[in-house]
Each structure stands twice: as C-alpha cells, then as structure tokens.
Design an enzyme around this catalytic site. Structure first.
Site, PDB file in Angstrom:
ATOM      1  N   PHE A  43       0.865  -1.198   0.000  1.00  0.00           N
ATOM      2  CA  PHE A  43       0.000   0.000   0.000  1.00  0.00           C
ATOM      3  C   PHE A  43       0.900   1.246   0.000  1.00  0.00           C
ATOM      4  O   PHE A  43       0.753   2.146   0.819  1.00  0.00           O
ATOM      5  CB  PHE A  43      -0.926   0.043   1.225  1.00  0.00           C
ATOM      6  CG  PHE A  43      -1.722  -1.205   1.455  1.00  0.00           C
ATOM      7  CD1 PHE A  43      -2.942  -1.406   0.807  1.00  0.00           C
ATOM      8  CD2 PHE A  43      -1.266  -2.199   2.317  1.00  0.00           C
ATOM      9  CE1 PHE A  43      -3.685  -2.565   1.022  1.00  0.00           C
ATOM     10  CE2 PHE A  43      -1.994  -3.354   2.537  1.00  0.00           C
ATOM     11  CZ  PHE A  43      -3.210  -3.543   1.893  1.00  0.00           C
TER      12      PHE A  43
ATOM     13  N   CYS B 291      -5.389   3.309   9.820  1.00  0.00           N
ATOM     14  CA  CYS B 291      -5.727   4.737   9.887  1.00  0.00           C
ATOM     15  C   CYS B 291      -7.230   4.929   9.982  1.00  0.00           C
ATOM     16  O   CYS B 291      -7.744   6.008   9.730  1.00  0.00           O
ATOM     17  CB  CYS B 291      -5.150   5.483   8.687  1.00  0.00           C
ATOM     18  SG  CYS B 291      -5.777   4.887   7.116  1.00  0.00           S
TER      19      CYS B 291
HETATM   20  N1  SAH Z   1       1.697   4.138   2.922  1.00  0.00           N
HETATM   21  C1  SAH Z   1       1.310   5.292   2.146  1.00  0.00           C
HETATM   22  C2  SAH Z   1      -0.169   5.632   2.282  1.00  0.00           C
HETATM   23  C3  SAH Z   1      -1.098   4.486   1.950  1.00  0.00           C
HETATM   24  S1  SAH Z   1      -2.663   4.999   1.375  1.00  0.00           S
HETATM   25  C4  SAH Z   1       2.182   6.492   2.494  1.00  0.00           C
HETATM   26  O1  SAH Z   1       3.028   6.393   3.406  1.00  0.00           O
HETATM   27  O2  SAH Z   1       2.047   7.521   1.869  1.00  0.00           O
HETATM   28  C5  SAH Z   1      -3.376   3.499   0.881  1.00  0.00           C
HETATM   29  C6  SAH Z   1      -2.966   3.010  -0.497  1.00  0.00           C
HETATM   30  O3  SAH Z   1      -3.465   1.673  -0.620  1.00  0.00           O
HETATM   31  C7  SAH Z   1      -3.558   3.765  -1.675  1.00  0.00           C
HETATM   32  O4  SAH Z   1      -2.508   4.284  -2.457  1.00  0.00           O
HETATM   33  C8  SAH Z   1      -4.379   2.737  -2.456  1.00  0.00           C
HETATM   34  O5  SAH Z   1      -4.241   2.869  -3.869  1.00  0.00           O
HETATM   35  C9  SAH Z   1      -3.781   1.439  -1.995  1.00  0.00           C
HETATM   36  N2  SAH Z   1      -4.670   0.252  -2.036  1.00  0.00           N
HETATM   37  C10 SAH Z   1      -5.974   0.177  -1.729  1.00  0.00           C
HETATM   38  N3  SAH Z   1      -6.423  -1.101  -1.809  1.00  0.00           N
HETATM   39  C11 SAH Z   1      -5.359  -1.867  -2.183  1.00  0.00           C
HETATM   40  C12 SAH Z   1      -5.167  -3.266  -2.410  1.00  0.00           C
HETATM   41  N4  SAH Z   1      -6.169  -4.135  -2.270  1.00  0.00           N
HETATM   42  N5  SAH Z   1      -3.946  -3.684  -2.747  1.00  0.00           N
HETATM   43  C13 SAH Z   1      -2.901  -2.819  -2.891  1.00  0.00           C
HETATM   44  N6  SAH Z   1      -3.038  -1.494  -2.677  1.00  0.00           N
HETATM   45  C14 SAH Z   1      -4.239  -1.011  -2.332  1.00  0.00           C
END
Ligand code: SAH
Length: 394
Positions: free
Chosen positions: A229, A338
C-alpha cells in the site's frame, strides 16, 4: 445568526467540551436554517453553550467556540495563529530538512471540519464540512497574514471530502490564491517527494507517517523490504536511505506506482535495488511474501464508519496473518490502521488474532501513533486515528 436549542439532558458532552452535537440532541430546527451557517447553541434553559457550523446529518453542529463570540475574520486569524504557534513549538518550521507539515488538524486544533497541510509556501486546504467551505476565503486570506510564515499559494481540495449531495455555492476544488509557481516537491527529513495537489489522494501526500518512516529507515539496513500500500512511496525512500538490500513497493493503483518510481528517482537516481509493482496486496503477499524480511502494511481505512467495524477488524486480521505467515524468523512487520472507527485496542486485538492464527511467536517492539502536528484534543478521543505496531516474528 440562528440559535438552536438542545433537548433537556443533552448538554453533558458539550459541557465537557466535546466538539460535536448530534442531530438527535437538538429541538426542532428553524425553517430557514441554511446548511453551513454559524449557529449559537443554548441549553433548554436558554443558557449559552457553544457556537458552531450547522450541517444536515448525524453530526449536526461542529463546535468552533465555547465562548459567546463572533466567527469573523479575526476569529480565523486567531485560530490559525494558534495552530502556527504549535507547529513552531514542534520545530516544524524554518528547518530546510522539512518543508511539509500539517498546519490544522480538525478537532485537534479546535477547528472541526478543517484540514490544512503545508508544502513549502503552498497550503492545501481541505474542508470536511459545509461551514468550512463557506469560510474558505477568510481562511485563505488569514493564511497569508500569519507572522513569520510565508504562504503564496492556497489550493482548495475538497471534491472528495464535502458531502456529495450538498448543493454548494462555489467550486469544491481549485486555487483560492496563486501568487507564484507552485513548488510541487516537498522535503521531509531531507528526502524529496513530489506532491500531486491536483490528482493525489488526501492533500497529495501522507504527512502523518513522517516519524514512523524514520523508524523504518532505522531498521532497514541489509533487509529485503516490502512496502505494501505504498502510495507515493514514503516508506520505500526512507528504507533505501537506511541501506535496505532491496525494496519492493506495491500498490493497486498504477498512478501510485508511477509516483513512487518518480520519488525514488528524485532521491536516488542511480538506485538499482528498487522495484514498484501494481498489484493487489493480498495477491502479492500470497505469491511473493516469502522473499522479504521487513514488511510494511499501511492500508487505506478499512472502516470508514462505526457500522463497518466488524468487517474491518476481520480485514486487518486477514492481512496481518498473511504477512506474519510469510516472514522468516527475525522478520519485522510494521503494521498500521488509519481508521478512526478502529480504536487502538481493537486494532491490537485484530493483530493478536492474526498472530494466534499463524501460531508464530510475535513480540511488540514499538507502538506507533500519529505525529504531534496531528494533535488529539483530550475531549475528542475519536481524533486518535493512526495506530501502528512494530512486531518481531520469531
Ligand atoms: N503508505 C502510504 C499511504 C497508503 S494509502 C504512504 O506512506 O504515503 C493506501 C494506499 O493503498 C492507496 O494508495 C491505495 O491505492 C492502496 N490500495 C488500496 N487497496 C489496495 C489493495 N487491495 N492492494 C494494494 N493497494 C491497495
């Protein structure tokens, strides 16, 4: 200004300075009340209690003041000055190693419905309530008049945070003020990140993980790191600086994967030990999880509201179990939630369940939180939204 009256026996949480008034606590409303307007709230005996923004929905009033005062330009200027003062105390200004911080964190700064992130001389303002939407021009003007703070652009980014159905005057997104070219690279602990004001999630970057990224850097040396993510790749860039053997960034969004590549190149143009993959997290973990000895799980909020809590906890358990099952002995897991609706206790229970399910011996090394520029009003514990654990899996 309209005055709303609380039902008998409903003033206790307000007297304890909780900043929300639920719709069921109010007596019938005046017919000509306009969504987003500033209202005074009194007890059933007519005693003054609070002033705030009224809105249709379960949270009917978001309290701006517990003093009987006008919500005018001087009010916004004073509140923003106080927010600037706190960040100054936190030493978040004036150091070239950090140009990004959260300037206003809703209830934590006494301003429910308002979020402001600073990226250098650009402020990104996000309204979560209609009242804040109508106050946006006063807020933008006040931002340019803060002592010792130089802001020359104010971008308003509320398309996804304002109630969809509301009919509003004015645009939900666009520049409120633009005096100079927008500097779209922010510096965090000396690392550079491109901020996508226009297309990005939230205000373009997740400033709330600053301190936790530092900790990943500290433990990354020699490890094979999986940043799940990853969004703009904050954790990945820190892990690379920390001397990780190899870093993989995974996000289901192609746009995020492009951003992480850009941010890695911005900091380490020669890096050969980073790859970014667009893939679903569960699938990637199942197929490749065994190749890593430090895994970061920072998923989007699984529970956006309390009604989704049970399924969200199951989701956290499933995700954490998938990672724990794959880590080699001595492997580290940085795991976050979060979701505001998930309490630190609930989250820990979900992770505990994951550990028990995998049968691994797991120890908590650190308990992580949101940083101090995301303060929590002690009267509004719901403001504690970011929770994290660093676990060692034996
Ligand atoms: N760790 C990041 C923030 C994460 S936000 C930082 O430090 O900036 C959450 C992210 O999860 C988003 O970019 C979204 O596109 C992704 N996401 C959502 N569902 C997902 C899934 N099933 N598999 C992989 N990524 C996913």
């Amino acid at each position: 200004m309209h005055t709303l009256v609380l039902r008998r026996g409903k003033s206790e949480s307000l007297s304890r300075r909780h900043p929300w008034i639920f719709s069921g606590a109010l007596k019938p409303l005046p017919d000509d009340l306009k969504e987003g307007e500033v209202v005074r709230v009194v007890s059933s005996d007519g005693e003054y209690l609070a002033t705030g923004h009224w809105q249709i929905g379960s949270i009917a009033v978001r309290v701006l003041s517990f003093d009987d005062e006008a919500i005018d330009y001087a009010f916004w200027h004073r509140c923003l000055s106080a927010a600037v003062g706190l960040r100054r105390t936190l030493r978040l200004f004036g150091e070239s190693a950090n140009t990004a911080c959260r300037l206003v964190h809703g209830e934590g700064d006494g301003l429910p419905g308002l979020v402001i992130d600073l990226y250098g001389a650009t402020a990104v303002v996000q309204a979560h309530s209609i009242g804040m939407h109508y106050a946006r021009h006063d807020i933008a003007r006040a931002l340019t008049e803060m002592d010792g703070l130089y802001i020359n652009n104010v971008y308003y980014k509320s398309a996804t945070t304002l109630p969809e159905k509301a009919t509003l005057e004015g645009e939900r997104e666009g520049f409120l003020l633009k005096k100079a070219d927008v500097e779209d690279v922010a510096i965090e602990n000396g690392l550079r990140f491109r901020i996508d004001y226009l297309g990005g999630q939230k205000t373009g970057f997740f400033v709330d993980q600053r301190d936790n990224r530092n900790l990943v850097e500290k433990y990354a040396r020699g490890r094979r790191v999986l940043n799940m993510f990853c969004y703009t790749g904050g954790f990945s860039v820190y892990a690379l600086r920390g001397g990780a053997r190899h870093v993989t960034s995974v996000d289901s969004s192609e746009a995020a994967v492009a951003l992480v590549r850009e941010n890695v190149a911005l900091n380490f143009p020669e890096a050969q030990n980073h790859e970014a993959v667009a893939c679903d997290a569960f699938r990637y973990l199942a197929d490749n999880g065994k190749d890593y000895d430090l895994i970061i799980l920072d998923p989007p909020a699984f529970a956006k509201r309390v009604s989704a809590l049970k399924n969200a906890l199951k989701g956290y358990t499933r995700l954490n179990a998938a990672a724990m099952a794959q880590l080699p002995p001595g492997g580290l897991l940085f795991t976050f939630s979060c979701s505001q609706a998930v309490s630190p206790h609930d989250f820990r229970l979900a992770v505990f369940t994951a550990a028990a399910r995998t049968g691994r011996r797991v120890r908590i090394l650190h308990q992580l939180h949101q940083p101090a520029d995301h303060p929590i009003s002690i009267y509004h514990p719901e403001g504690e939204y970011l929770k994290g654990l660093v676990l060692e899996v034996e």
